[in-house]
Write an enzyme that holds these catalytic residues in place. Structure first.
Site, PDB file in Angstrom:
ATOM      1  N   ILE A 649      33.833  45.940  27.588  1.00 54.58           N
ATOM      2  CA  ILE A 649      32.457  46.363  27.893  1.00 54.58           C
ATOM      3  C   ILE A 649      31.533  46.219  26.688  1.00 54.58           C
ATOM      4  O   ILE A 649      30.368  46.574  26.744  1.00 54.58           O
ATOM      5  CB  ILE A 649      32.416  47.823  28.410  1.00 54.58           C
ATOM      6  CG1 ILE A 649      33.152  48.763  27.446  1.00 54.58           C
ATOM      7  CG2 ILE A 649      32.974  47.906  29.823  1.00 54.58           C
ATOM      8  CD1 ILE A 649      32.987  50.227  27.798  1.00 54.58           C
ATOM      9  N   GLY A 650      32.030  45.727  25.580  1.00 50.58           N
ATOM     10  CA  GLY A 650      31.146  45.549  24.432  1.00 50.58           C
ATOM     11  C   GLY A 650      31.885  44.939  23.262  1.00 50.58           C
ATOM     12  O   GLY A 650      33.112  44.985  23.191  1.00 50.58           O
ATOM     13  N   GLY A 652      31.617  44.007  18.860  1.00 50.23           N
ATOM     14  CA  GLY A 652      30.929  44.194  17.585  1.00 50.23           C
ATOM     15  C   GLY A 652      31.709  43.501  16.499  1.00 50.23           C
ATOM     16  O   GLY A 652      32.701  42.820  16.781  1.00 50.23           O
ATOM     17  N   GLY A 653      31.276  43.679  15.276  1.00 49.20           N
ATOM     18  CA  GLY A 653      31.920  43.018  14.159  1.00 49.20           C
ATOM     19  C   GLY A 653      33.360  43.459  13.983  1.00 49.20           C
ATOM     20  O   GLY A 653      34.225  42.697  13.565  1.00 49.20           O
ATOM     21  N   GLY A 655      35.483  44.437  16.420  1.00 46.89           N
ATOM     22  CA  GLY A 655      36.374  44.105  17.520  1.00 46.89           C
ATOM     23  C   GLY A 655      35.677  44.359  18.837  1.00 46.89           C
ATOM     24  O   GLY A 655      34.479  44.109  18.942  1.00 46.89           O
ATOM     25  N   VAL A 657      35.212  46.766  22.702  1.00 46.63           N
ATOM     26  CA  VAL A 657      35.385  48.036  23.386  1.00 46.63           C
ATOM     27  C   VAL A 657      35.830  47.766  24.825  1.00 46.63           C
ATOM     28  O   VAL A 657      35.294  46.877  25.489  1.00 46.63           O
ATOM     29  CB  VAL A 657      34.072  48.841  23.421  1.00 46.63           C
ATOM     30  CG1 VAL A 657      34.310  50.203  24.041  1.00 46.63           C
ATOM     31  CG2 VAL A 657      33.509  48.987  22.036  1.00 46.63           C
ATOM     32  N   LYS A 671      38.255  51.521  21.663  1.00 48.93           N
ATOM     33  CA  LYS A 671      37.655  50.609  20.693  1.00 48.93           C
ATOM     34  C   LYS A 671      38.776  49.944  19.933  1.00 48.93           C
ATOM     35  O   LYS A 671      39.447  50.575  19.120  1.00 48.93           O
ATOM     36  CB  LYS A 671      36.766  51.423  19.761  1.00 48.93           C
ATOM     37  CG  LYS A 671      35.895  50.596  18.894  1.00 48.93           C
ATOM     38  CD  LYS A 671      34.748  51.447  18.373  1.00 48.93           C
ATOM     39  CE  LYS A 671      33.626  50.581  17.869  1.00 48.93           C
ATOM     40  NZ  LYS A 671      32.441  51.349  17.550  1.00 48.93           N
ATOM     41  N   ASP A 771      26.943  53.972   9.709  1.00 45.27           N
ATOM     42  CA  ASP A 771      26.706  52.787  10.537  1.00 45.27           C
ATOM     43  C   ASP A 771      25.933  53.169  11.802  1.00 45.27           C
ATOM     44  O   ASP A 771      26.315  52.812  12.897  1.00 45.27           O
ATOM     45  CB  ASP A 771      28.045  52.122  10.879  1.00 45.27           C
ATOM     46  CG  ASP A 771      27.858  50.744  11.500  1.00 45.27           C
ATOM     47  OD1 ASP A 771      26.739  50.190  11.390  1.00 45.27           O
ATOM     48  OD2 ASP A 771      28.818  50.233  12.094  1.00 45.27           O
TER      49      ASP A 771
END
Ligand code: NAG
Ligand code: NAG
Ligand code: NAG
Ligand code: NAG
Ligand code: NAG
Length: 943
Positions: A649-650, A652-653, A655, A657, A671, A771
């Site tokens: 579902i998402g 990022g840098g 890895g 989710v 995550k 972050d």
């Protein structure tokens, strides 16, 4: 021959004149009369100059000058002549004159000594032809609409003693020729648009006693020549872009009675000897970057009347720095870094009306002697480290309107004597360790508008006497240990708008408790033990589940609350019974899925009181599941088909989710890191402890971390799953964005600020996120924001060499992160500022930040972005906000700008931010006239 005849005739006429005009006999000599006669012609010329000017004014102005006719100008309104009959002064202040000075021929008025035209509607420029007025001593053109520069030619008006151009629209630099006006006593250029720096030639004005340059755009530093102005009595430079250190010579100005330096960018120390001659009366230096101690000469400065040094970086002990000031009326030292204890001698400042020292590091108790300051209207000692009890002597302050002692370490009971504060309008003693019950006597403060006793350990029931506070608008008793029923009499508070009783142990039915409270706009009764149907009052009509949840058995029409048809509102989640225990097993090297309710809370101020009420442990599914670590690990692998893209579902840098629907029917967010973490056995204990601490964090605006799993193949964090995804997702979803209304956005910003404030200020040691970005803020179905990944950046970083994104996300990281290893809370504040603008703009603010940063620094103030109207940056996908919401949005933008200050030490703390937002702060703007961004950029005006 002819000339001697003429002379004889003249002497004869003179004698005749003297005979018939006895009042002229004082002009004893015939020679003088001769001159007077000669000036007749000149008088005509002078009259002509004035009449020409009059004829060029509009009819209303001409009406004001109706007495200006005939040939004797000395009798005209506002005109005075010298003994010789020549026009010497023009005094037409406050005369409704509308027009320019262009048609006034100054060369025809060579004897003018004074021109006083203040407070009219003169427009156009200051005519350079004024240079002809070589006798001019007094020139006052203040409070008009004059435009343009000061003509450099005015530098030759050598006789000028008073020059007042304040309150016009004059611009350009202050000409250095002003230094030629060496007779000047007063130079007043306040409230114009002057720019450039103060000319060094000002040091030549050795007779100057008054220098007003306030409220302009003057930049640069104060020229050292100011030290020559040794007769100066009033120096006002406030509200400019001045900066740098103060010149050493300022200590030479020993006659100064009034020194105002507020709202500039000065750095360095305050002048230490500024009151060495005991002349200083008013001294304001607020909203600068001054460092160092309170000037030592202030200690014995008996003349002081008004002192404002707030919003600087002043350090050092307050105890020995302050003396006894018989005339002192106002003292504000808030928002500095002062420490030490309050001196008891302050109580001898009998004329003090305001004492504000909030947000410093003041320690020790409140001296009972403060009760002797009988003129005191306002006492604000909030956000310090004050200990001890509230002295009952404060009850002697009969004129007190505001008493703020919130956010300290005050203990003991609330003294019942405070009920004698008959003028009190605001009482804020929230966020201390006060105990005992709420004294019934508080009901005797008839003028109370604002009462905040929240975040203490107050117990027993709410006294019914509170209902006597007929003026009360804001009542906050939340986060205490109050029990018993909510007194029905509270509904007598007909003016009450905001009521917060959340996080207590209040019980019983509330069915008719609030029936008459029609003025109530906001109510929060969450996390108590209340039951029964919600009363039918407006405050509940638009309420969401968040203001009623966590109770025993409330029912009603709010979405998420059981309807009132039956009484089975409890035990909803009873089928979910599993407990998670951490057991390292074969497949799971380390699983730290933790039992939440059973462990001690890591955050001091969440304390025992909340532990029982926040998500009361019998409501949290994880706490009552029985589960072992390997099962969790395997269920997750299974539920995501070993991290199949279908469940992703998402990204990022770090890895990706995944959404994992576990067998028991519960959804979690997983995550997963790109690479498995390689944690050595030696450091594993410390690592486990840190992760365990993070799983214990409980705050409604922080995404719950359930645990962490790591095997040789996968490492992942397991989080609470939130329906709406990240803030970034919502802002970039063209359908969903249209329902993301302004009030929801304001709430999102508030939620995030609450979460950050909690982690920074209520956890010990503080936890820094490092972050914060729109991808780390998740929204639930009510658009309530939950900050995710709190603290994991720091915990995980040592174990992941290639984890670049963990030093902050590009576009959100504070500028100092690049070169400062020591990551502090203020980096989160910066990122919060970025996210806030993103929420308001609907997209990442990008270059707006850098262009505003450069415009707030003294060098360039004309960046185009700062001239943009606020309207231009607001997200246009939802209708423009109106009314109070617009004011709140504007406030939030302003607050975001202060969070984005390049200097970390000038950013507000998250606590200040969250308090300001929670207090519904807003900026007054009418919806029609728009506000420009630059008006919201005020680096030191927070909150
Ligand atoms: C007036 O001031 C200017 C600049 O400060 C200087 O050069 C000039 O000599 C002065 N004029 C007179 C007449 O003093
Ligand atoms: C101050 O004024 C006096 C006369 O009042 C004058 O003689 C003197 O030159 C002035 N001082 C300066 C520095 O201009
Ligand atoms: C301050 O005053 C002293 C003595 O009156 C003088 O020598 C010095 O030049 C002055 N300092 C400045 C910076 O004007
Ligand atoms: C000091 O400030 C007060 C109040 O603002 C004002 O009335 C008074 O005139 C000031 N005194 C001086 C010496 O400027
Ligand atoms: C205090 O204020 C009053 C009036 O406001 C004034 O008359 C008195 O001189 C001031 N100072 C002292 C020491 O009372």
């Amino acid at each position: 021959m002819a000339s001697s005849q003429a002379q004889t005739l003249f002497l004869f006429l003179t004698h005749v004149l003297l005979l018939f005009m006895p009042e002229m006999s004082c002009l004893a000599s015939s020679f003088v009369v001769a001159l007077a006669g000669a000036s007749n012609q000149m008088r005509n010329e002078e009259a002509e100059a004035l009449l020409t000017w009059k004829s060029n004014l509009d009819s209303e102005s001409r009406h004001a000058l109706s007495s200006w006719n005939g040939s004797n100008p000395c009798s005209w309104r506002g005109v005075d002549c010298d003994p010789l009959g020549s026009i010497a002064s023009l005094s037409l202040s406050d005369s409704n004159i509308h027009g320019t000075l262009h048609h006034l021929n100054f060369s025809q008025l060579p004897n003018l000594v004074a021109i006083k035209l203040a407070n009219n509607s003169l427009f156009g420029n200051i005519p350079p032809s004024m240079v002809d007025l070589s006798k001019l001593i007094h020139l006052d053109l203040s409070r008009n609409n004059l435009l343009g520069n000061i003509p450099t030619q005015l530098g030759s008006l050598r006789s000028l003693q008073v020059l007042e151009f304040s309150h016009n629209k004059l611009s350009g630099p202050i000409p250095r020729e002003i230094g030629n006006l060496t007779s000047l006593l007063t130079l007043a250029l306040s409230v114009n648009n002057f720019s450039g720096s103060i000319p060094d030639s000002i040091g030549k004005l050795g007779n100057l006693t008054i220098l007003f340059l306030d409220e302009n755009n003057i930049s640069g530093s104060i020229p050292s020549g100011i030290g020559n102005l040794s007769k100066l009595i009033q120096l006002n430079l406030r509200v400019n872009n001045l900066g740098g250190f103060l010149p050493i010579g300022i200590n030479n100005l020993t006659f100064l009675a009034d020194l105002r330096l507020s709202n500039n960018n000065f750095v360095g120390q305050l002048p230490q000897d500024i009151c060495s001659s005991q002349a200083l009366v008013n001294f304001t230096a607020a909203n600068n970057h001054f460092t160092g101690p309170i000037p030592r000469s202030l200690k014995n400065c008996l003349s002081l009347y008004r002192v404002r040094l707030d919003n600087n970086l002043l350090k050092g002990h307050i105890t020995g720095a302050l003396g006894v000031y018989p005339y002192l009326n106002y003292l504000e030292l808030s928002n500095n870094e002062l420490c030490g204890e309050l001196p008891s001698t302050l109580g001898k400042c009998r004329n003090l009306t305001s004492l504000k020292i909030s947000n410093n590091k003041i320690s020790g108790p409140i001296p009972p002697q403060l009760g002797n300051m009988i003129q005191l209207h306002s006492l604000d000692l909030s956000a310090n480290r004050i200990v001890g009890e509230i002295p009952k002597e404060l009850a002697k302050l009969k004129k007190l309107l505001e008493l703020s002692l919130d956010c300290n370490l005050v203990v003991g009971p609330i003294p019942p004597e405070l009920g004698a504060l008959s003028s009190l309008q605001k009482l804020n003693i929230a966020g201390n360790n006060l105990s005992g019950s709420i004294p019934t006597q508080l009901g005797e403060c008839p003028n109370l508008l604002f009462l905040n006793l929240s975040k203490n350990n107050l117990e027993k029931s709410i006294p019914i006497e509170i209902s006597n506070l007929q003026s009360l608008q804001h009542l906050d008793l939340s986060q205490n240990l109050l029990s018993g029923e909510i007194p029905r009499q509270l509904q007598l508070l007909h003016r009450l708008e905001i009521l917060n009783l959340s996080h207590n142990k209040l019980s019983g039915s509330i069915m008719s408790t609030f029936d008459d409270m029609m003025s109530l706009t906001s109510i929060d009764i969450s996390y108590n033990e209340l039951e029964g149907p919600l009363p039918n009052i407006p405050a509940f009509h638009n309420a969401t589940i968040r203001v009623v949840r966590g109770n025993k058995g409330l029912c009603g029409v709010i979405v998420g609350l059981s309807p009132c048809t039956s009484t089975t509102s409890k035990g909803r989640d009873k089928n979910k019974k599993l407990v998670l225990i951490s057991i390292p097993t074969l497949g799971c090297l380390l699983c730290l899925l933790l039992v939440v309710g059973a462990l001690r809370i890591g955050c001091q101020r969440v304390r025992k009181t909340k532990a029982s009420s926040v998500d009361g442990s019998n409501e949290n599914p994880w706490a009552i599941w029985s589960f072992d670590g390997r099962m969790v690990y395997e269920s997750i692998i299974e539920a995501t088909k070993e991290f199949d893209a279908e469940y992703c579902i998402g990204e990022g840098g770090y890895g990706s989710v995944y959404k994992a629907q576990l067998q028991v029917g519960e959804i979690v967010a997983v995550k997963k890191f790109k690479d498995s973490l390689d944690i050595e056995l030696a450091s594993r204990k410390a690592f486990e402890n840190e992760i365990r601490a993070l799983t214990r964090i409980r705050h409604r605006n922080i995404v719950k971390l359930y645990g962490f799993c790591s095997s040789s193949r996968h490492s992942f964090l397991v989080y609470e799953f939130l329906q709406f995804g990240s803030l970034w997702d919502v802002l970039n979803n063209e359908q969903r964005i249209t329902t993301f209304a302004w009030n929801k956005r304001v709430n999102v910003v508030k939620d995030v600020s609450n979460a950050l404030s909690y982690m920074h200020h209520e956890c010990s040691p503080p936890i820094v996120h490092r972050d914060v970005s729109s991808k780390n803020i998740l929204l639930d179905e009510e658009y309530e924001a939950h900050v995710s990944d709190f603290g994991t950046a720091k915990v995980l970083q040592p174990y992941s060499s290639n984890w670049t994104s963990f030093v902050g996300t590009f576009g959100y990281a504070a500028p100092e992160l690049a070169y400062m290893m020591d990551v502090k809370e203020k980096c989160d504040v910066y990122s919060f500022g970025v996210v806030t603008l993103e929420v308001i703009m609907g997209r990442h603010p990008g270059d707006l930040i850098s262009s505003l940063a450069s415009s707030s620094s003294a060098s360039s103030s004309n960046s185009t972005a700062s001239r943009w109207p606020l309207k231009q940056v607001l997200d246009k996908r939802v209708p423009y906000p109106i009314g109070d919401v617009l004011g709140q949005v504007a406030f939030i933008v302003k607050m975001a700008f202060s969070c984005l200050n390049v200097k970390p030490e000038h950013r507000p703390s998250m606590q200040q931010v969250s308090q300001a937002i929670s207090a519904h702060s807003s900026i007054m703007i009418s919806s029609s006239e728009d506000i420009k961004l630059e008006e919201l950029v005020d680096p030191r005006c927070f909150p």
